[in-house]
Motif scaffolding. Structure first.
Motif, PDB file in Angstrom:
ATOM      1  N   VAL A   3       0.828  -1.188   0.000  1.00 23.69           N
ATOM      2  CA  VAL A   3       0.000   0.000   0.000  1.00 23.69           C
ATOM      3  C   VAL A   3       0.873   1.251   0.000  1.00 23.69           C
ATOM      4  N   SER A   4       0.487   2.231  -0.834  1.00 26.84           N
ATOM      5  CA  SER A   4       1.223   3.499  -0.878  1.00 26.84           C
ATOM      6  C   SER A   4       0.423   4.659  -0.306  1.00 26.84           C
ATOM      7  N   THR A   5      -0.894   4.449  -0.134  1.00 31.45           N
ATOM      8  CA  THR A   5      -1.767   5.543   0.269  1.00 31.45           C
ATOM      9  C   THR A   5      -2.782   5.074   1.310  1.00 31.45           C
ATOM     10  N   ALA A   6      -2.894   5.840   2.384  1.00 33.86           N
ATOM     11  CA  ALA A   6      -3.918   5.590   3.401  1.00 33.86           C
ATOM     12  C   ALA A   6      -4.937   6.718   3.327  1.00 33.86           C
ATOM     13  N   ILE A   7      -6.184   6.345   3.125  1.00 29.07           N
ATOM     14  CA  ILE A   7      -7.287   7.297   3.092  1.00 29.07           C
ATOM     15  C   ILE A   7      -8.004   7.182   4.435  1.00 29.07           C
ATOM     16  N   LEU A   8      -8.104   8.282   5.144  1.00 31.70           N
ATOM     17  CA  LEU A   8      -8.677   8.267   6.486  1.00 31.70           C
ATOM     18  C   LEU A   8      -9.964   9.070   6.531  1.00 31.70           C
ATOM     19  N   LEU A 108     -15.591  10.411  -3.461  1.00 32.43           N
ATOM     20  CA  LEU A 108     -14.375  10.972  -2.836  1.00 32.43           C
ATOM     21  C   LEU A 108     -13.179  10.061  -3.061  1.00 32.43           C
ATOM     22  N   VAL A 109     -13.383   8.765  -2.867  1.00 34.52           N
ATOM     23  CA  VAL A 109     -12.286   7.801  -3.019  1.00 34.52           C
ATOM     24  C   VAL A 109     -11.830   7.757  -4.474  1.00 34.52           C
ATOM     25  N   GLU A 110     -12.778   7.739  -5.395  1.00 35.46           N
ATOM     26  CA  GLU A 110     -12.412   7.726  -6.815  1.00 35.46           C
ATOM     27  C   GLU A 110     -11.671   8.998  -7.214  1.00 35.46           C
ATOM     28  N   ASP A 111     -12.041  10.124  -6.636  1.00 36.21           N
ATOM     29  CA  ASP A 111     -11.330  11.382  -6.917  1.00 36.21           C
ATOM     30  C   ASP A 111      -9.879  11.279  -6.456  1.00 36.21           C
ATOM     31  N   ILE A 112      -9.669  10.706  -5.279  1.00 37.62           N
ATOM     32  CA  ILE A 112      -8.304  10.516  -4.768  1.00 37.62           C
ATOM     33  C   ILE A 112      -7.514   9.597  -5.697  1.00 37.62           C
ATOM     34  N   LEU A 113      -8.127   8.499  -6.124  1.00 38.48           N
ATOM     35  CA  LEU A 113      -7.443   7.576  -7.038  1.00 38.48           C
ATOM     36  C   LEU A 113      -7.040   8.292  -8.330  1.00 38.48           C
TER      37      LEU A 113
END
Length: 182
Positions: A3-8, A108-113
């Motif tokens: 994993v390279s990214t943690a979404i909190l 929101l998650v898709e925007d981050i991706l």
């Protein structure tokens, strides 16, 4: 786990939540160990992003200046630990707005991706509610739950196959240990 990214999620994961909403910087209080857990993620080389429903905006309970002041308090406290978030994403809508960004929808998650050209397997999402996990799953991201926010009912089928930890710090322990084994 590579994993390279943690979404909190914010409320209930990073800071104490309130049924009356977090409306001002004085109401924003970090959960013990949460900011240090974010610092550990950052020092391990992970990107850390907050993704939060903030329907208090849509309800008129606080305004954007209030929200930005809350986020300023959070980022200042993280800077005292020598780290910074890579981004803060939020949905200002209420459930009645039927937008694509309000969790449990994955906007929101898709925007981050998209913004970081990430694959879902590059990320994990840590949340305190079923809506966080549902948003993660809808975007193809692994979700982890924490017990520091909304009550988690382990018999709720939405939590099936979801690892649940006591808090953000114990979740980070798990992530970093899995990362070192990979």
């Amino acid at each position: 786990m590579t994993v390279s990214t943690a979404i909190l999620d914010r409320d209930g994961v990073v800071n104490h939540d309130s049924e009356a909403f977090i409306k001002s910087p004085s109401e924003w209080q970090p959960i013990p160990g949460s900011l240090e857990a974010i610092a550990r993620l950052k020092h391990a080389g992970l990107r850390v992003v907050v993704a939060s429903n903030q329907s208090g905006l849509g309800r008129g309970l606080f305004d954007y200046d209030d929200l930005f002041a809350i986020h300023d308090k959070m980022t200042r406290q993280l800077s005292e630990l020598g780290v910074a978030l890579d981004g803060i994403f939020f949905c200002p809508h209420t459930a009645d707005d039927a937008c694509a960004c309000r969790k449990p929808r994955p906007g929101l998650v898709e925007d981050i991706l998209r913004r970081w050209n990430l694959k879902p397997l590059d990320c994990v999402m840590i949340g305190d509610s079923a809506t966080d996990i549902e948003a993660a799953r809808a975007a193809g991201v692994t979700g982890f739950g924490v017990r520091t926010g909304k009550p988690i009912d382990p018999s709720d089928p939405r939590w099936r196959d979801t690892r649940i930890f006591d808090d953000l710090s114990s979740t980070v322990d798990h992530l970093l240990a899995a990362r070192s084994r990979a």
